[in-house]
Write an enzyme that holds these catalytic residues in place. Structure first.
Site: not given
Ligand code: IMP
Length: 440
Positions: A39-40, A12, A222, A15
């Site tokens: 989740g990007h 988080d 991650q 990225k």
């Protein structure tokens, strides 16, 4: 130029945003590990988009994204994400490629993830998406890969064996009802039909791309401290989230990686359980969580927040071989009067055990024994805050002096230069510092 981007904290780090910016100068974007636990978030043209499995640079026209062999794929989640991207005008039929060696997540993986988590003596706080159990099957050599899924006969046989085995576990260990082989065969055969046109030999695809001079951007999911080997084990995910994972998880030689960029937030966050030495007390936690919108992009869980920890980030810079770092969410610290940076730890047990015989309990290297990290107390250095809005700043020179001092201190503590700074969620709220290509 082939660049690997990795998270240098507990994930988080922002990225998605950085990759979106760097994607302008890349042709092919590659995910190499993890799954839809990631989740990007990318905010483009005022609209937010959250990528889970598909590389996050694909909102730029003309790019191609590969989901590499190191990724574990839930076909339902992937098809849903492809549908959402298509509705945004992205030509997913052309630009999404999937390695035939990537492993497939099934509902029994998810069920095992949930029951294992519920019955484990110490929770890990997994995302409950079946990621760990799917990697277990991969290592146990019983997993089902995309190539198998797309081959009706192989798939039917491998699925049959897996369902027998998983039903045995579910019943014997957890007294859970069985999965239906027929239902899974039919549902997943449907997914196979829809995904088959995207499946390629990933290694060959990337080799051909490199031979044509295409620029590759590898997108880590991650972060280093969640890496199965180099993170805070067992409070980690089950894949290699460090730069080396790009080679094994995409099938490219280490000698073809030109640059590694580590991403850090200007402070630290983590989701799930596990030690976190610089975690804020609750009052400050609430302020930063609200300002930084620190809620998981995948699960919506509130993220734990804390001061920047230079010990873990230095560890990440080393294991990944970062040439430079990108610092995100600097604006979240805009209102702080004083900013703390953790420059080392104090291990109270070590100093007690030494009994005054010279041991101070001072630690300046990441302790690989997680139980040591759990009892470490942070040693802070205080820096003045800047108390000014940085969200509109477009150049390093325009930053308040105290913000520049903070960033320069991070460079010294980590031993690398900063190549990019982000001060908000929008695409425009980021600026490069020097040349990414030559940063060292
Ligand atoms: P899993 O990956 O679902 O097995 O979860 C293992 C650990 O990794 C948990 O602490 C999760 O919260 C954490 N984790 C997994 N994916 C992410 C991510 O994308 N960002 C932050 N933490 C994550």
């Amino acid at each position: 130029m082939n660049i690997v981007v990795v998270g240098a904290q507990w994930g988080d780090e922002g990225k998605g945003k950085v990759i979106d910016v760097l994607s302008e100068d890349a042709d092919i974007l590659i995910r190499f590990q993890g799954g839809h636990n990631a989740g990007h978030t990318v905010v483009a043209d005022g609209e937010e988009f959250i990528f889970h499995l598909i590389p996050s640079g694909l909102l730029h026209k003309g790019k191609v994204g590969l989901i590499g062999n190191g990724v574990v794929i839930d076909p339902e989640a992937l098809l849903e994400e492809m549908g959402r991207l298509a509705s945004r005008g992205v030509d997913v039929q052309r630009c999404v490629k999937i390695s035939d060696q990537a492993h497939v997540i099934f509902p029994y993986h998810k069920r095992l993830d949930l029951v294992e988590e519920a019955t484990r003596p110490g929770r890990l706080g997994t995302t409950g998406r079946g990621i760990g159990p799917c990697y277990v099957d991969k290592s146990a050599r019983s997993g089902i890969r995309m190539a198998d899924l797309c081959n009706r006969e192989t798939f039917a046989e491998k699925l049959r064996q897996n369902v027998i085995e998983k039903n045995r576990w579910l019943k014997a260990l957890y007294n859970e009802p069985p999965c239906s082989y027929e239902e899974l065969l039919e549902r997943y055969s449907g997914y196979a039909k829809r995904l088959a046109p995207h499946v390629v030999n990933g290694t060959r695809f990337l080799r051909a791309a490199m031979q044509q001079g295409k620029r590759l951007l590898f997108e880590g999911a991650q972060g280093t401290l969640l890496d199965v080997d180099h993170g805070t084990y067992p409070y980690v995910t089950s894949s290699s989230a460090t730069a080396g994972g790009a080679c094994t998880g995409a099938g490219i030689p280490p000698t073809r990686i030109d640059r590694v960029i580590g991403i850090v937030k200007a402070y630290t966050t983590r989701v799930g359980e596990g030690p976190f030495p610089t975690e804020f007390p609750s009052a400050l936690m609430d302020v930063i969580r609200a300002k930084g919108k620190e809620f998981g992009a995948t699960t919506g869980r509130p993220r734990r927040c804390g001061w920047f920890d230079a010990v873990i980030a230095r560890h990440a810079v080393w294991v990944n071989g970062c040439d430079s770092i990108a610092v995100t969410k600097l604006d979240v610290l805009d209102e702080m009067e004083t900013i703390q940076v953790c420059v080392g730890y104090h291990d109270p047990s070590a100093s007690k055990a030494a009994g005054g015989a010279g041991g101070t309990g001072a630690i300046d290297e990441f302790p690989s024994d997680t139980s040591v990290l759990a009892r470490c107390q942070p040693v802070y250095e205080s820096l003045p805050g800047w108390r000014q809005d940085t969200s509109e700043v477009g150049r390093f020179e325009e930053l308040p002096e105290a913000a520049k001092r903070y960033l320069k201190r991070l460079e010294v503590l980590l031993g690398v230069s900063i190549c990019l700074i982000s001060t908000g969620s929008k695409r425009e709220q980021a600026f490069k510092v020097g040349s990414i290509g030559s940063a060292a």
